[in-house]
Design a protein around this motif. Structure first.
Motif, PDB file in Angstrom:
ATOM      1  N   GLY A   1       0.823  -1.210   0.000  1.00 18.32           N
ATOM      2  CA  GLY A   1       0.000   0.000   0.000  1.00 18.32           C
ATOM      3  C   GLY A   1       0.856   1.258   0.000  1.00 18.32           C
ATOM      4  N   ARG A   2       0.626   2.132   0.975  1.00 19.66           N
ATOM      5  CA  ARG A   2       1.389   3.373   1.069  1.00 19.66           C
ATOM      6  C   ARG A   2       2.656   3.236   1.910  1.00 19.66           C
ATOM      7  N   LEU A   3       2.973   2.016   2.300  1.00 14.06           N
ATOM      8  CA  LEU A   3       4.128   1.777   3.167  1.00 14.06           C
ATOM      9  C   LEU A   3       5.278   1.154   2.393  1.00 14.06           C
ATOM     10  N   THR A   4       6.492   1.644   2.675  1.00 10.85           N
ATOM     11  CA  THR A   4       7.704   1.051   2.112  1.00 10.85           C
ATOM     12  C   THR A   4       8.709   0.866   3.230  1.00 10.85           C
ATOM     13  N   SER A   5       9.173  -0.355   3.379  1.00 11.18           N
ATOM     14  CA  SER A   5      10.194  -0.667   4.373  1.00 11.18           C
ATOM     15  C   SER A   5      11.499  -0.962   3.663  1.00 11.18           C
ATOM     16  N   THR A   6      12.572  -0.327   4.130  1.00  9.46           N
ATOM     17  CA  THR A   6      13.893  -0.566   3.565  1.00  9.46           C
ATOM     18  C   THR A   6      14.821  -0.964   4.697  1.00  9.46           C
ATOM     19  N   THR A   7      15.499  -2.079   4.521  1.00  7.43           N
ATOM     20  CA  THR A   7      16.435  -2.560   5.536  1.00  7.43           C
ATOM     21  C   THR A   7      17.812  -2.715   4.913  1.00  7.43           C
ATOM     22  N   VAL A   8      18.817  -2.127   5.544  1.00  5.85           N
ATOM     23  CA  VAL A   8      20.205  -2.281   5.116  1.00  5.85           C
ATOM     24  C   VAL A   8      20.920  -2.965   6.273  1.00  5.85           C
ATOM     25  N   THR A   9      20.930  -4.283   6.230  1.00  2.00           N
ATOM     26  CA  THR A   9      21.398  -5.071   7.376  1.00  2.00           C
ATOM     27  C   THR A   9      22.855  -4.776   7.709  1.00  2.00           C
ATOM     28  N   LYS A  10      23.686  -4.661   6.682  1.00  2.00           N
ATOM     29  CA  LYS A  10      25.121  -4.439   6.925  1.00  2.00           C
ATOM     30  C   LYS A  10      25.352  -3.132   7.669  1.00  2.00           C
ATOM     31  N   GLU A  11      24.512  -2.142   7.410  1.00  2.00           N
ATOM     32  CA  GLU A  11      24.666  -0.848   8.068  1.00  2.00           C
ATOM     33  C   GLU A  11      23.803  -0.756   9.314  1.00  2.00           C
ATOM     34  N   ARG A  12      23.110  -1.853   9.642  1.00  2.00           N
ATOM     35  CA  ARG A  12      22.309  -1.934  10.873  1.00  2.00           C
ATOM     36  C   ARG A  12      21.279  -0.821  10.951  1.00  2.00           C
ATOM     37  N   ARG A  13      20.582  -0.619   9.866  1.00  2.00           N
ATOM     38  CA  ARG A  13      19.541   0.398   9.864  1.00  2.00           C
ATOM     39  C   ARG A  13      18.390   0.002   8.973  1.00  2.00           C
ATOM     40  N   GLY A  14      17.252   0.596   9.303  1.00  2.00           N
ATOM     41  CA  GLY A  14      16.076   0.393   8.480  1.00  2.00           C
ATOM     42  C   GLY A  14      15.222   1.647   8.516  1.00  2.00           C
ATOM     43  N   SER A  15      14.262   1.702   7.624  1.00  2.00           N
ATOM     44  CA  SER A  15      13.366   2.853   7.585  1.00  2.00           C
ATOM     45  C   SER A  15      11.989   2.399   7.137  1.00  2.00           C
ATOM     46  N   LEU A  16      11.011   3.177   7.546  1.00  2.00           N
ATOM     47  CA  LEU A  16       9.630   2.981   7.106  1.00  2.00           C
ATOM     48  C   LEU A  16       9.149   4.295   6.514  1.00  2.00           C
ATOM     49  N   HIS A  17       8.755   4.241   5.263  1.00  2.00           N
ATOM     50  CA  HIS A  17       8.252   5.418   4.568  1.00  2.00           C
ATOM     51  C   HIS A  17       6.738   5.285   4.445  1.00  2.00           C
ATOM     52  N   ILE A  18       6.045   6.336   4.873  1.00  2.00           N
ATOM     53  CA  ILE A  18       4.590   6.380   4.730  1.00  2.00           C
ATOM     54  C   ILE A  18       4.282   7.501   3.755  1.00  2.00           C
ATOM     55  N   SER A  19       3.682   7.161   2.655  1.00  2.00           N
ATOM     56  CA  SER A  19       3.380   8.200   1.666  1.00  2.00           C
ATOM     57  C   SER A  19       1.939   8.677   1.842  1.00  2.00           C
ATOM     58  N   SER A  20       1.738   9.947   1.478  1.00  2.00           N
ATOM     59  CA  SER A  20       0.396  10.557   1.519  1.00  2.00           C
ATOM     60  C   SER A  20      -0.317  10.237   2.832  1.00  2.00           C
ATOM     61  N   SER A  21       0.237  10.708   3.923  1.00  2.00           N
ATOM     62  CA  SER A  21      -0.279  10.340   5.240  1.00  2.00           C
ATOM     63  C   SER A  21      -1.745  10.726   5.407  1.00  2.00           C
ATOM     64  N   GLN A  22      -2.443   9.921   6.184  1.00  2.00           N
ATOM     65  CA  GLN A  22      -3.851  10.154   6.484  1.00  2.00           C
ATOM     66  C   GLN A  22      -4.027  10.283   7.990  1.00  2.00           C
ATOM     67  N   ILE A  23      -5.108  10.900   8.385  1.00  2.00           N
ATOM     68  CA  ILE A  23      -5.372  11.112   9.813  1.00  2.00           C
ATOM     69  C   ILE A  23      -5.385   9.776  10.558  1.00  2.00           C
ATOM     70  N   THR A  24      -5.899   8.766   9.886  1.00  2.00           N
ATOM     71  CA  THR A  24      -5.991   7.440  10.515  1.00  2.00           C
ATOM     72  C   THR A  24      -4.635   6.756  10.666  1.00  2.00           C
ATOM     73  N   ASP A  25      -3.585   7.346  10.106  1.00  2.00           N
ATOM     74  CA  ASP A  25      -2.229   6.801  10.311  1.00  2.00           C
ATOM     75  C   ASP A  25      -1.686   7.180  11.687  1.00  2.00           C
ATOM     76  N   SER A  26      -2.329   8.089  12.350  1.00  2.00           N
ATOM     77  CA  SER A  26      -1.861   8.541  13.674  1.00  2.00           C
ATOM     78  C   SER A  26      -1.776   7.376  14.639  1.00  2.00           C
ATOM     79  N   GLY A  27      -0.686   7.337  15.384  1.00  5.05           N
ATOM     80  CA  GLY A  27      -0.472   6.261  16.353  1.00  5.05           C
ATOM     81  C   GLY A  27       1.011   6.063  16.563  1.00  5.05           C
ATOM     82  N   THR A  28       1.347   4.939  17.179  1.00  5.33           N
ATOM     83  CA  THR A  28       2.747   4.641  17.486  1.00  5.33           C
ATOM     84  C   THR A  28       3.273   3.570  16.557  1.00  5.33           C
ATOM     85  N   TYR A  29       4.440   3.823  15.991  1.00  8.12           N
ATOM     86  CA  TYR A  29       5.088   2.883  15.081  1.00  8.12           C
ATOM     87  C   TYR A  29       6.308   2.300  15.776  1.00  8.12           C
ATOM     88  N   LEU A  30       6.331   0.989  15.839  1.00 10.10           N
ATOM     89  CA  LEU A  30       7.411   0.284  16.530  1.00 10.10           C
ATOM     90  C   LEU A  30       8.258  -0.490  15.532  1.00 10.10           C
TER      91      LEU A  30
END
Lengths: 112, 114
Positions: A57-86
Motif C-alpha cells: 500500500g502506502r508503506l515502504t520498508s527498507t532494511t540495510v542489514t550491513k549498516e544496521r539500519r532500516g526505515s519505514l516510509h509512509i506516503s500521503s499520510s492520512q489522519i488514521t495513520d496517527s499512532g505509534t510505530y514500533l
C-alpha cells in the motif's frame, strides 16, 4: 545487549505529507519488522523484511542489514495513520531465533 | 500466518493475588513468547515457551513470579503471582510460522493491579 533506536521520537504532519521513520540497531539482525500500535494497545504487523525494500500500500520498508539500519516510509499520510510505530529486530538462527528486540517507537500525529 | 487470541482482554486485581492470562493459537506453533509493555514504554521479552519443556526466562523475569505453562502446540498460560501495582502493564503473547520472517502478536491483556 541488543538495542534498537528509533527516530524521531514523535512526528507531526499535515494530511497528505510523507513520513520517514528511522530504525538503527546495535547488532547484526536477520530481520526487521515494523508494527503499528493502536491507541488501545494492540499491535498490527505492517512489514517484515530481512533486507532490501518491501512495499505494501502506502508503506515502504527498507532494511540495510550491513549498516544496521532500516526505515519505514509512509506516503500521503492520512489522519488514521496517527499512532505509534514500533521497529523490532530479530534473528532467524541460533539461540535467539524468534526473539524480538523493540525500539521505543515513533509517535505519529497527522492533522487535517 | 498465525492468529493468536488472549483471554482476558483486561483485568483489574488486588495486590497479592494471582491471575492467569491464556493464549491460544489457531495453528500449531513451535515457540510462544510472552512480552510485557509498561505504559509509553517498549515491549520487553519475558520468556520463551516450548511445548513439553520449562520456559526460558529473560533477565529480570523469574519462574516463581511469572510461571508459564505450554501443555501443547497451540496453548500457553502466563500466571502473575503475588501481583503488585508495578506489574500493571500490557502482556502480549507472540509466535511465528517456522521459517517465516514475520512475528505475530495476540491482542494483549491489560492488567491493572490496585
Amino acid at each position: 545487549g541488543q538495542q534498537v533506536q528509533q527516530s524521531p521520537a514523535s512526528l507531526v504532519l499535515q494530511e497528505g505529507e510523507n513520513a520517514e521513520l528511522q530504525c538503527n540497531f546495535s547488532s547484526t539482525a536477520t530481520r526487521l519488522q515494523w508494527f503499528y500500535q493502536r491507541p488501545g494497545g494492540s499491535l498490527v504487523s505492517l512489514l517484515s523484511n530481512p533486507s532490501g525494500t518491501k512495499h505494501t500500500g502506502r508503506l515502504t520498508s527498507t532494511t540495510v542489514t550491513k549498516e544496521r539500519r532500516g526505515s519505514l516510509h509512509i506516503s500521503s499520510s492520512q489522519i488514521t495513520d496517527s499512532g505509534t510505530y514500533l521497529c523490532a529486530m530479530g534473528r532467524n538462527t541460533g539461540a535467539n531465533t524468534g526473539k524480538l528486540t523493540f525500539g521505543h517507537g515513533t509517535i505519529l500525529r497527522v492533522h487535517p | 500466518s498465525v492468529l493468536l487470541y488472549q483471554k482476558p482482554n483486561r483485568d483489574i486485581c488486588q495486590s497479592g493475588t494471582s491471575l492467569k492470562i491464556q493464549c491460544v493459537a489457531d495453528s500449531q506453533v513451535v515457540s510462544m513468547f510472552w512480552y510485557q509493555q509498561f505504559q509509553e514504554q517498549s515491549l520487553m521479552l519475558m520468556a520463551t515457551a516450548n511445548e513439553g519443556s520449562e520456559a526460558t526466562y529473560e533477565s529480570g523475569f523469574t519462574k516463581d513470579k511469572f510461571p508459564i505453562s505450554r501443555p501443547n502446540l497451540t496453548f500457553s498460560t502466563l500466571t502473575v503471582n503475588n501481583a503488585r501495582p508495578g506489574d500493571s502493564s500490557i502482556y502480549f503473547c507472540s509466535s511465528r510460522d517456522w521459517g517465516q520472517y514475520e512475528q505475530y502478536f495476540g491482542p494483549g491483556t491489560r492488567l491493572t493491579v490496585l
